[in-house]
Motif scaffolding. Structure first.
Motif, PDB file in Angstrom:
ATOM      1  N   GLU A 151     -36.613  -0.602  -4.389  1.00 53.49           N
ATOM      2  CA  GLU A 151     -36.541  -0.143  -2.999  1.00 53.49           C
ATOM      3  C   GLU A 151     -35.937  -1.205  -2.085  1.00 53.49           C
ATOM      4  N   ARG A 152     -36.152  -2.465  -2.389  1.00 58.53           N
ATOM      5  CA  ARG A 152     -35.554  -3.540  -1.571  1.00 58.53           C
ATOM      6  C   ARG A 152     -34.036  -3.608  -1.737  1.00 58.53           C
ATOM      7  N   LEU A 153     -33.526  -3.033  -2.797  1.00 60.06           N
ATOM      8  CA  LEU A 153     -32.075  -3.014  -2.976  1.00 60.06           C
ATOM      9  C   LEU A 153     -31.375  -2.268  -1.842  1.00 60.06           C
ATOM     10  N   SER A 154     -32.097  -1.409  -1.154  1.00 60.62           N
ATOM     11  CA  SER A 154     -31.509  -0.649  -0.050  1.00 60.62           C
ATOM     12  C   SER A 154     -31.066  -1.548   1.090  1.00 60.62           C
ATOM     13  N   THR A 155     -31.623  -2.747   1.174  1.00 60.90           N
ATOM     14  CA  THR A 155     -31.188  -3.701   2.193  1.00 60.90           C
ATOM     15  C   THR A 155     -29.744  -4.103   1.938  1.00 60.90           C
ATOM     16  N   THR A 156     -29.415  -4.305   0.679  1.00 66.05           N
ATOM     17  CA  THR A 156     -28.066  -4.712   0.301  1.00 66.05           C
ATOM     18  C   THR A 156     -27.129  -3.517   0.146  1.00 66.05           C
ATOM     19  N   PHE A 157     -27.681  -2.414  -0.343  1.00 62.58           N
ATOM     20  CA  PHE A 157     -26.880  -1.215  -0.601  1.00 62.58           C
ATOM     21  C   PHE A 157     -27.481  -0.020   0.147  1.00 62.58           C
ATOM     22  N   PRO A 158     -27.331   0.021   1.471  1.00 63.15           N
ATOM     23  CA  PRO A 158     -27.961   1.102   2.247  1.00 63.15           C
ATOM     24  C   PRO A 158     -27.461   2.497   1.877  1.00 63.15           C
ATOM     25  N   GLU A 159     -26.262   2.584   1.345  1.00 64.05           N
ATOM     26  CA  GLU A 159     -25.731   3.896   0.971  1.00 64.05           C
ATOM     27  C   GLU A 159     -26.475   4.488  -0.225  1.00 64.05           C
ATOM     28  N   ARG A 160     -27.264   3.689  -0.899  1.00 69.60           N
ATOM     29  CA  ARG A 160     -28.040   4.141  -2.062  1.00 69.60           C
ATOM     30  C   ARG A 160     -29.531   4.285  -1.761  1.00 69.60           C
ATOM     31  N   LYS A 161     -29.890   4.249  -0.487  1.00 69.91           N
ATOM     32  CA  LYS A 161     -31.304   4.260  -0.109  1.00 69.91           C
ATOM     33  C   LYS A 161     -32.076   5.430  -0.712  1.00 69.91           C
ATOM     34  N   GLN A 162     -31.529   6.609  -0.668  1.00 67.29           N
ATOM     35  CA  GLN A 162     -32.224   7.780  -1.214  1.00 67.29           C
ATOM     36  C   GLN A 162     -32.470   7.612  -2.716  1.00 67.29           C
ATOM     37  N   ASN A 163     -31.472   7.126  -3.426  1.00 64.78           N
ATOM     38  CA  ASN A 163     -31.629   6.886  -4.861  1.00 64.78           C
ATOM     39  C   ASN A 163     -32.708   5.836  -5.134  1.00 64.78           C
ATOM     40  N   HIS A 164     -32.703   4.764  -4.344  1.00 67.29           N
ATOM     41  CA  HIS A 164     -33.695   3.708  -4.518  1.00 67.29           C
ATOM     42  C   HIS A 164     -35.109   4.222  -4.258  1.00 67.29           C
ATOM     43  N   GLU A 165     -35.248   5.037  -3.225  1.00 66.08           N
ATOM     44  CA  GLU A 165     -36.568   5.600  -2.925  1.00 66.08           C
ATOM     45  C   GLU A 165     -37.053   6.503  -4.057  1.00 66.08           C
ATOM     46  N   GLN A 166     -36.158   7.310  -4.577  1.00 67.13           N
ATOM     47  CA  GLN A 166     -36.521   8.217  -5.667  1.00 67.13           C
ATOM     48  C   GLN A 166     -36.912   7.424  -6.919  1.00 67.13           C
ATOM     49  N   LEU A 167     -36.136   6.428  -7.251  1.00 63.89           N
ATOM     50  CA  LEU A 167     -36.443   5.614  -8.422  1.00 63.89           C
ATOM     51  C   LEU A 167     -37.748   4.844  -8.227  1.00 63.89           C
ATOM     52  N   GLY A 168     -37.972   4.340  -7.021  1.00 61.93           N
ATOM     53  CA  GLY A 168     -39.231   3.656  -6.719  1.00 61.93           C
ATOM     54  C   GLY A 168     -40.415   4.591  -6.893  1.00 61.93           C
ATOM     55  N   GLN A 169     -40.262   5.822  -6.451  1.00 58.55           N
ATOM     56  CA  GLN A 169     -41.330   6.809  -6.606  1.00 58.55           C
ATOM     57  C   GLN A 169     -41.615   7.088  -8.083  1.00 58.55           C
ATOM     58  N   GLU A 170     -40.580   7.155  -8.884  1.00 59.73           N
ATOM     59  CA  GLU A 170     -40.772   7.379 -10.322  1.00 59.73           C
ATOM     60  C   GLU A 170     -41.544   6.224 -10.961  1.00 59.73           C
ATOM     61  N   TRP A 171     -41.246   5.000 -10.543  1.00 63.64           N
ATOM     62  CA  TRP A 171     -41.997   3.850 -11.062  1.00 63.64           C
ATOM     63  C   TRP A 171     -43.462   3.936 -10.648  1.00 63.64           C
ATOM     64  N   ARG A 172     -43.720   4.376  -9.420  1.00 67.90           N
ATOM     65  CA  ARG A 172     -45.109   4.503  -8.952  1.00 67.90           C
ATOM     66  C   ARG A 172     -45.849   5.621  -9.698  1.00 67.90           C
ATOM     67  N   LEU A 173     -45.146   6.702  -9.993  1.00 68.41           N
ATOM     68  CA  LEU A 173     -45.768   7.776 -10.779  1.00 68.41           C
ATOM     69  C   LEU A 173     -46.132   7.276 -12.178  1.00 68.41           C
TER      70      LEU A 173
END
Length: 58
Positions: free
Chosen positions: A21-43
């Motif tokens: 999820e912190r990668l979104s700081t560097t790659f804001p255009e991928r924020k949605q992907n980062h959030e989704q992947l972060g959620q999968e890790w939490r699940l």
């Protein structure tokens, strides 16, 4: 069957979620992907905490 080191694995999953999820700081255009992947890790962390063994097909 619960993993013998489930707490450690769950903590690693949470750390991975935060890292992705912190990668979104560097790659804001991928924020949605980062959030989704972060959620999968939490699940996955939740499954491990609940005593479920992760499967490659999940």
């Amino acid at each position: 069957m619960q993993l013998s080191n489930a707490r450690r694995w769950a903590r690693l999953c949470e750390q991975q979620a935060e890292l992705v999820e912190r990668l979104s700081t560097t790659f804001p255009e991928r924020k949605q992907n980062h959030e989704q992947l972060g959620q999968e890790w939490r699940l996955l962390a939740d499954k491990i905490r609940n005593g479920e063994s992760p499967k490659l097909t999940d």
